[in-house]
Design a protein around this motif. Structure first.
Motif, PDB file in Angstrom:
ATOM      1  N   UNK A 170      -5.180  -7.403   0.446  1.00 59.69           N
ATOM      2  CA  UNK A 170      -5.453  -6.170  -0.280  1.00 59.69           C
ATOM      3  C   UNK A 170      -4.236  -5.412  -0.752  1.00 59.69           C
ATOM      4  N   UNK A 171      -3.034  -5.912  -0.507  1.00 62.24           N
ATOM      5  CA  UNK A 171      -1.825  -5.227  -0.993  1.00 62.24           C
ATOM      6  C   UNK A 171      -0.661  -6.198  -1.053  1.00 62.24           C
ATOM      7  N   UNK A 172       0.333  -5.854  -1.883  1.00 65.68           N
ATOM      8  CA  UNK A 172       1.520  -6.685  -1.988  1.00 65.68           C
ATOM      9  C   UNK A 172       2.316  -6.620  -0.682  1.00 65.68           C
ATOM     10  N   UNK A 173       2.329  -5.445  -0.080  1.00 64.50           N
ATOM     11  CA  UNK A 173       3.104  -5.274   1.150  1.00 64.50           C
ATOM     12  C   UNK A 173       2.531  -6.123   2.292  1.00 64.50           C
ATOM     13  N   UNK A 174       1.207  -6.065   2.463  1.00 65.17           N
ATOM     14  CA  UNK A 174       0.576  -6.845   3.524  1.00 65.17           C
ATOM     15  C   UNK A 174       0.714  -8.342   3.261  1.00 65.17           C
ATOM     16  N   UNK A 187      -3.247  -2.444 -11.247  1.00 69.60           N
ATOM     17  CA  UNK A 187      -2.312  -1.747 -10.382  1.00 69.60           C
ATOM     18  C   UNK A 187      -2.372  -0.218 -10.558  1.00 69.60           C
ATOM     19  N   UNK A 188      -3.383   0.274 -11.245  1.00 65.74           N
ATOM     20  CA  UNK A 188      -3.436   1.712 -11.546  1.00 65.74           C
ATOM     21  C   UNK A 188      -3.849   2.545 -10.334  1.00 65.74           C
ATOM     22  N   UNK A 189      -4.506   1.929  -9.374  1.00 66.34           N
ATOM     23  CA  UNK A 189      -4.953   2.663  -8.193  1.00 66.34           C
ATOM     24  C   UNK A 189      -3.933   2.605  -7.069  1.00 66.34           C
ATOM     25  N   UNK A 190      -4.379   3.124  -5.916  1.00 64.87           N
ATOM     26  CA  UNK A 190      -3.492   3.148  -4.745  1.00 64.87           C
ATOM     27  C   UNK A 190      -3.211   1.732  -4.229  1.00 64.87           C
ATOM     28  N   UNK A 191      -4.192   0.859  -4.383  1.00 72.13           N
ATOM     29  CA  UNK A 191      -4.032  -0.527  -3.959  1.00 72.13           C
ATOM     30  C   UNK A 191      -4.388  -1.438  -5.126  1.00 72.13           C
ATOM     31  N   UNK A 192      -3.740  -2.569  -5.246  1.00 72.37           N
ATOM     32  CA  UNK A 192      -4.054  -3.480  -6.360  1.00 72.37           C
ATOM     33  C   UNK A 192      -5.481  -4.010  -6.220  1.00 72.37           C
ATOM     34  N   UNK A 193      -6.200  -4.057  -7.320  1.00 67.61           N
ATOM     35  CA  UNK A 193      -7.580  -4.545  -7.318  1.00 67.61           C
ATOM     36  C   UNK A 193      -7.691  -5.722  -8.285  1.00 67.61           C
ATOM     37  N   UNK A 194      -8.370  -6.746  -7.878  1.00 67.13           N
ATOM     38  CA  UNK A 194      -8.555  -7.906  -8.743  1.00 67.13           C
ATOM     39  C   UNK A 194      -9.319  -7.522 -10.006  1.00 67.13           C
ATOM     40  N   UNK A 195      -8.833  -7.985 -11.125  1.00 64.37           N
ATOM     41  CA  UNK A 195      -9.564  -7.826 -12.383  1.00 64.37           C
ATOM     42  C   UNK A 195     -10.670  -8.884 -12.427  1.00 64.37           C
ATOM     43  N   UNK A 196     -11.618  -8.770 -13.351  1.00 65.52           N
ATOM     44  CA  UNK A 196     -12.637  -9.833 -13.478  1.00 65.52           C
ATOM     45  C   UNK A 196     -12.007 -11.204 -13.683  1.00 65.52           C
TER      46      UNK A 196
END
Length: 315
Positions: A20-24, A54-63
């Motif tokens: 769920x994140x680049x850091x993790x 990447x607009x939110x707090x955590x990166x979200x998969x696009x369709x």
């Protein structure tokens, strides 16, 4: 540019999606976060699509990212399987492992050991069969299996090595509605002789002419433990079954234990079980992992049994 895709980039994509994140993801795959970000950016450029919003707090998969993630997972899994298979071939790991297990032995213990083997050597194919009495050792002797598990002391051969596993409790039972179920304890052979006994028949020549624990002159002989179990559960006769296979029915009251002194204390005998393999065929790595898992489980079972016995004495 798609020809420049690397397996490493796909692993990074899967890691980011899973964590769920680049850091993790960086922590999981032991990279710095900037390397993970760069790998994803390069992958997006090569594929020509945005994989993450990447607009939110955590990166979200696009369709598009969700659609391509399934492909990435499949490629990574197949690459890992190929690598494991190559490693196994290089180490002399068996292509397949064949087992014949006595029908009295708890199959969940076999599943536990196979799971341990599969985690070490996922490319090894497995063939598993259950068979009664002398058939497991017959299959081993004739080269039809790599390992066998046998129960009881009747079957021993000098060319086959046996290693003790956990004892298997074997109990006399009848359906709750069977006449024997309502009789008081200490059933004698004369009392049992009036009732049909369900007996397992051996398909191997080693013990085809022998009877084990037969007390009634009236018997039905069946070719499988499952058939025997059903015949007894349906009230057609009485017989002996492994305790692990009937615990639920005993607890629910559908089956009743029979106190038959001639068949052990309170109709119970603990039969020794053994892992068997041929002396002239050294075990491969996968078979050795399987053997170690079975022995470890047997030690734990014996330790639990000793603790239970000790607590029973203290009460």
């Amino acid at each position: 540019m798609i020809d420049g895709l690397t397996l490493d980039q796909l692993r990074v994509l899967v890691a980011v999606a899973d964590t769920g994140s680049f850091r993790a993801a960086a922590k999981r795959i032991r990279r710095v976060q900037s390397a993970v970000s760069h790998a994803i950016a390069s992958l997006e450029t090569q594929l020509g699509v945005r994989l993450f919003d990447r607009s939110g707090r955590r990166p979200a998969l696009t369709p598009e990212g969700r659609a391509l993630l399934a492909d990435a997972r499949g490629i990574v899994l197949r690459a890992d399987a190929m690598r494991a298979r190559a490693r196994g071939l290089g180490e002399g790991v068996e292509l397949g492992l064949s087992l014949v297990v006595d029908t009295l032995f708890p199959i969940h213990a076999v599943a536990h050991a196979l799971d341990a083997m599969h985690r070490h050597y996922p490319s090894v194919a497995v063939r598993l069969r259950a068979a009664p009495l002398g058939e497991p050792l017959a299959a081993l002797r004739e080269g039809r299996c790599t390992l066998a598990i046998t129960v009881g002391e009747e079957f021993r051969e000098p060319e086959i090595q046996l290693e003790a596993l956990s004892p298997v409790p074997f109990v006399a039972v009848a359906a709750a509605g069977h006449p024997l179920a309502s009789q008081p304890g200490g059933l004698t052979p004369s009392a049992l002789a009036e009732h049909l006994q369900i007996v397992l028949e051996d398909a191997s020549a080693r013990s085809a002419d022998k009877d084990f624990g037969v007390l009634s002159p009236s018997t039905w002989r069946v070719a499988g433990q499952d058939i025997k179990h059903v015949m007894i559960s349906e009230g057609l006769g009485w017989g002996r079954l492994p305790l692990w296979a009937v615990e639920a029915e005993l607890a629910s009251g559908r089956l009743k234990r029979l106190d038959v002194p001639a068949l052990g204390q309170h109709g119970r005998v603990d039969l020794a079980s053994y892992l068997a393999h041929r002396n002239d065929r050294p075990l491969g790595p996968a078979a050795r992992v399987m053997r170690a898992a079975l022995r470890s489980l047997a030690q734990a079972t014996r330790a639990d049994g000793a603790e239970a016995a000790s607590q029973g004495q203290m009460r």
